[in-house]
Design a protein around this motif. Sequence first.
Motif, PDB file in Angstrom:
ATOM      1  N   ASP A   4      41.327  33.068  77.130  1.00 15.76           N
ATOM      2  CA  ASP A   4      41.692  34.090  76.134  1.00 15.76           C
ATOM      3  C   ASP A   4      42.903  33.642  75.312  1.00 15.76           C
ATOM      4  O   ASP A   4      42.955  33.871  74.099  1.00 15.76           O
ATOM      5  N   VAL A   5      43.859  32.994  75.966  1.00 18.01           N
ATOM      6  CA  VAL A   5      45.044  32.493  75.263  1.00 18.01           C
ATOM      7  C   VAL A   5      44.627  31.430  74.253  1.00 18.01           C
ATOM      8  O   VAL A   5      45.033  31.465  73.080  1.00 18.01           O
ATOM      9  N   ALA A   6      43.786  30.493  74.691  1.00 17.56           N
ATOM     10  CA  ALA A   6      43.322  29.435  73.797  1.00 17.56           C
ATOM     11  C   ALA A   6      42.513  30.008  72.636  1.00 17.56           C
ATOM     12  O   ALA A   6      42.675  29.578  71.485  1.00 17.56           O
ATOM     13  N   ALA A   7      41.671  30.987  72.917  1.00 17.74           N
ATOM     14  CA  ALA A   7      40.861  31.607  71.855  1.00 17.74           C
ATOM     15  C   ALA A   7      41.747  32.350  70.861  1.00 17.74           C
ATOM     16  O   ALA A   7      41.508  32.295  69.644  1.00 17.74           O
ATOM     17  N   ALA A   8      42.768  33.041  71.349  1.00 18.09           N
ATOM     18  CA  ALA A   8      43.685  33.760  70.454  1.00 18.09           C
ATOM     19  C   ALA A   8      44.445  32.767  69.576  1.00 18.09           C
ATOM     20  O   ALA A   8      44.597  32.990  68.371  1.00 18.09           O
ATOM     21  N   ALA A   9      44.910  31.673  70.157  1.00 19.08           N
ATOM     22  CA  ALA A   9      45.625  30.665  69.367  1.00 19.08           C
ATOM     23  C   ALA A   9      44.712  30.082  68.294  1.00 19.08           C
ATOM     24  O   ALA A   9      45.139  29.899  67.144  1.00 19.08           O
ATOM     25  N   GLU A  10      43.471  29.830  68.633  1.00 17.15           N
ATOM     26  CA  GLU A  10      42.519  29.291  67.656  1.00 17.15           C
ATOM     27  C   GLU A  10      42.243  30.301  66.549  1.00 17.15           C
ATOM     28  O   GLU A  10      42.196  29.959  65.364  1.00 17.15           O
ATOM     29  N   ARG A  11      42.080  31.537  66.921  1.00 26.00           N
ATOM     30  CA  ARG A  11      41.829  32.586  65.920  1.00 26.00           C
ATOM     31  C   ARG A  11      43.029  32.738  64.983  1.00 26.00           C
ATOM     32  O   ARG A  11      42.877  32.851  63.771  1.00 26.00           O
ATOM     33  N   LEU A  12      44.238  32.711  65.557  1.00 27.49           N
ATOM     34  CA  LEU A  12      45.443  32.797  64.734  1.00 27.49           C
ATOM     35  C   LEU A  12      45.577  31.571  63.828  1.00 27.49           C
ATOM     36  O   LEU A  12      45.972  31.689  62.664  1.00 27.49           O
ATOM     37  N   ARG A  13      45.216  30.411  64.343  1.00 29.18           N
ATOM     38  CA  ARG A  13      45.240  29.186  63.535  1.00 29.18           C
ATOM     39  C   ARG A  13      44.326  29.349  62.327  1.00 29.18           C
ATOM     40  O   ARG A  13      44.691  28.989  61.206  1.00 29.18           O
ATOM     41  N   ASP A  14      43.145  29.892  62.543  1.00 34.66           N
ATOM     42  CA  ASP A  14      42.198  30.119  61.443  1.00 34.66           C
ATOM     43  C   ASP A  14      42.752  31.128  60.429  1.00 34.66           C
ATOM     44  O   ASP A  14      42.623  30.942  59.224  1.00 34.66           O
ATOM     45  N   LEU A  15      43.355  32.205  60.929  1.00 32.51           N
ATOM     46  CA  LEU A  15      43.874  33.246  60.040  1.00 32.51           C
ATOM     47  C   LEU A  15      45.071  32.765  59.226  1.00 32.51           C
ATOM     48  O   LEU A  15      45.218  33.137  58.058  1.00 32.51           O
ATOM     49  N   THR A  16      45.928  31.953  59.822  1.00 29.25           N
ATOM     50  CA  THR A  16      47.118  31.495  59.110  1.00 29.25           C
ATOM     51  C   THR A  16      46.822  30.328  58.164  1.00 29.25           C
ATOM     52  O   THR A  16      47.623  30.053  57.269  1.00 29.25           O
ATOM     53  N   ALA A  17      45.680  29.694  58.316  1.00 31.99           N
ATOM     54  CA  ALA A  17      45.331  28.540  57.478  1.00 31.99           C
ATOM     55  C   ALA A  17      45.197  28.918  56.004  1.00 31.99           C
ATOM     56  O   ALA A  17      45.343  28.064  55.128  1.00 31.99           O
ATOM     57  N   ARG A  18      44.942  30.180  55.708  1.00 28.08           N
ATOM     58  CA  ARG A  18      44.758  30.594  54.311  1.00 28.08           C
ATOM     59  C   ARG A  18      46.076  30.776  53.559  1.00 28.08           C
ATOM     60  O   ARG A  18      46.092  30.895  52.341  1.00 28.08           O
ATOM     61  N   PHE A  19      47.177  30.785  54.286  1.00 31.88           N
ATOM     62  CA  PHE A  19      48.482  30.974  53.654  1.00 31.88           C
ATOM     63  C   PHE A  19      49.074  29.641  53.213  1.00 31.88           C
ATOM     64  O   PHE A  19      49.071  28.678  53.987  1.00 31.88           O
ATOM     65  N   PRO A  20      49.615  29.573  52.004  1.00 28.53           N
ATOM     66  CA  PRO A  20      50.230  28.332  51.530  1.00 28.53           C
ATOM     67  C   PRO A  20      51.412  27.902  52.401  1.00 28.53           C
ATOM     68  O   PRO A  20      52.247  28.723  52.784  1.00 28.53           O
ATOM     69  N   GLU A  21      51.429  26.619  52.709  1.00 31.32           N
ATOM     70  CA  GLU A  21      52.544  25.955  53.390  1.00 31.32           C
ATOM     71  C   GLU A  21      52.888  26.543  54.752  1.00 31.32           C
ATOM     72  O   GLU A  21      54.065  26.618  55.128  1.00 31.32           O
ATOM     73  N   VAL A  22      51.865  26.931  55.518  1.00 31.23           N
ATOM     74  CA  VAL A  22      52.082  27.387  56.894  1.00 31.23           C
ATOM     75  C   VAL A  22      51.738  26.247  57.836  1.00 31.23           C
ATOM     76  O   VAL A  22      50.733  25.563  57.664  1.00 31.23           O
ATOM     77  N   SER A  23      52.605  26.045  58.814  1.00 30.42           N
ATOM     78  CA  SER A  23      52.380  25.033  59.834  1.00 30.42           C
ATOM     79  C   SER A  23      52.520  25.672  61.206  1.00 30.42           C
ATOM     80  O   SER A  23      53.031  26.787  61.346  1.00 30.42           O
ATOM     81  N   GLU A  24      52.064  24.947  62.201  1.00 29.76           N
ATOM     82  CA  GLU A  24      52.099  25.442  63.584  1.00 29.76           C
ATOM     83  C   GLU A  24      52.777  24.407  64.468  1.00 29.76           C
ATOM     84  O   GLU A  24      52.562  23.210  64.313  1.00 29.76           O
ATOM     85  N   ARG A  25      53.595  24.890  65.382  1.00 31.65           N
ATOM     86  CA  ARG A  25      54.163  24.028  66.419  1.00 31.65           C
ATOM     87  C   ARG A  25      54.659  24.906  67.561  1.00 31.65           C
ATOM     88  O   ARG A  25      54.817  26.117  67.394  1.00 31.65           O
ATOM     89  N   LEU A  26      54.908  24.297  68.692  1.00 30.50           N
ATOM     90  CA  LEU A  26      55.492  25.023  69.808  1.00 30.50           C
ATOM     91  C   LEU A  26      56.974  25.241  69.534  1.00 30.50           C
ATOM     92  O   LEU A  26      57.666  24.321  69.082  1.00 30.50           O
ATOM     93  N   SER A  27      57.425  26.442  69.778  1.00 31.11           N
ATOM     94  CA  SER A  27      58.837  26.765  69.661  1.00 31.11           C
ATOM     95  C   SER A  27      59.195  27.677  70.824  1.00 31.11           C
ATOM     96  O   SER A  27      58.552  28.727  71.001  1.00 31.11           O
ATOM     97  N   HIS A  28      60.143  27.268  71.614  1.00 24.63           N
ATOM     98  CA  HIS A  28      60.545  28.024  72.797  1.00 24.63           C
ATOM     99  C   HIS A  28      59.340  28.302  73.700  1.00 24.63           C
ATOM    100  O   HIS A  28      59.217  29.379  74.284  1.00 24.63           O
ATOM    101  N   GLY A  29      58.413  27.347  73.776  1.00 21.72           N
ATOM    102  CA  GLY A  29      57.254  27.460  74.646  1.00 21.72           C
ATOM    103  C   GLY A  29      56.118  28.310  74.106  1.00 21.72           C
ATOM    104  O   GLY A  29      55.133  28.533  74.798  1.00 21.72           O
ATOM    105  N   ALA A  30      56.238  28.790  72.873  1.00 20.47           N
ATOM    106  CA  ALA A  30      55.207  29.651  72.292  1.00 20.47           C
ATOM    107  C   ALA A  30      54.582  28.979  71.071  1.00 20.47           C
ATOM    108  O   ALA A  30      55.272  28.322  70.294  1.00 20.47           O
ATOM    109  N   VAL A  31      53.275  29.180  70.904  1.00 18.86           N
ATOM    110  CA  VAL A  31      52.612  28.730  69.691  1.00 18.86           C
ATOM    111  C   VAL A  31      53.191  29.561  68.553  1.00 18.86           C
ATOM    112  O   VAL A  31      53.125  30.791  68.584  1.00 18.86           O
ATOM    113  N   THR A  32      53.794  28.865  67.577  1.00 18.43           N
ATOM    114  CA  THR A  32      54.522  29.556  66.516  1.00 18.43           C
ATOM    115  C   THR A  32      54.068  29.034  65.161  1.00 18.43           C
ATOM    116  O   THR A  32      53.820  27.845  64.995  1.00 18.43           O
ATOM    117  N   TYR A  33      53.976  29.951  64.209  1.00 22.84           N
ATOM    118  CA  TYR A  33      53.553  29.629  62.846  1.00 22.84           C
ATOM    119  C   TYR A  33      54.753  29.794  61.925  1.00 22.84           C
ATOM    120  O   TYR A  33      55.453  30.807  61.998  1.00 22.84           O
TER     121      TYR A  33
END
Length: 140
Positions: free
Chosen positions: A15-44
């Motif tokens: 469920d965690v992996a699926a949520a991260a993937e879904r969020l990755r898809d949703l944030t991809a439409r925004f200009p200049e958004v990137s993803e990385r781990l920050s403080h142990g959390a998947v962060t956009y």
Amino acid sequence: MEPTPRTELPYTDADVAAAAERLRDLTARFPEVSERLSHGAVTYFVRGRRTLAYLTDDHHGDGRLALVYPAPDGVQAEVLAADPERFFRPPYVGHRGWVGLRLDIDPDWDEVADVLDEAYRKVAPKRLIAQLDADGDVTG
């Protein structure tokens, strides 16, 4: 707090992996958004610096899978009063109006897309918001 034993959580690692993937898809439409781990959390991030949102997984043993995001002024109080089972005031950033939205309780992904749009419009520079609007990808 101690982490909750994985077997006692209301969600799985899948469920965690699926949520991260879904969020990755949703944030991809925004200009200049990137993803990385920050403080142990998947962060956009917008432009690598401004935090758009992050995914929490049993943060400090709270037992929740959630999206934490900056909300427009007044929204935190409104959503906490309307649906306190799904929305919460997150630690560390809640005093600045940020909101936690549980993704382990039947998430409405259209609603998640809407809150990400609001969060983007709160933290992104005006030029990037204009670019988003010009691309015709407006939800809010």
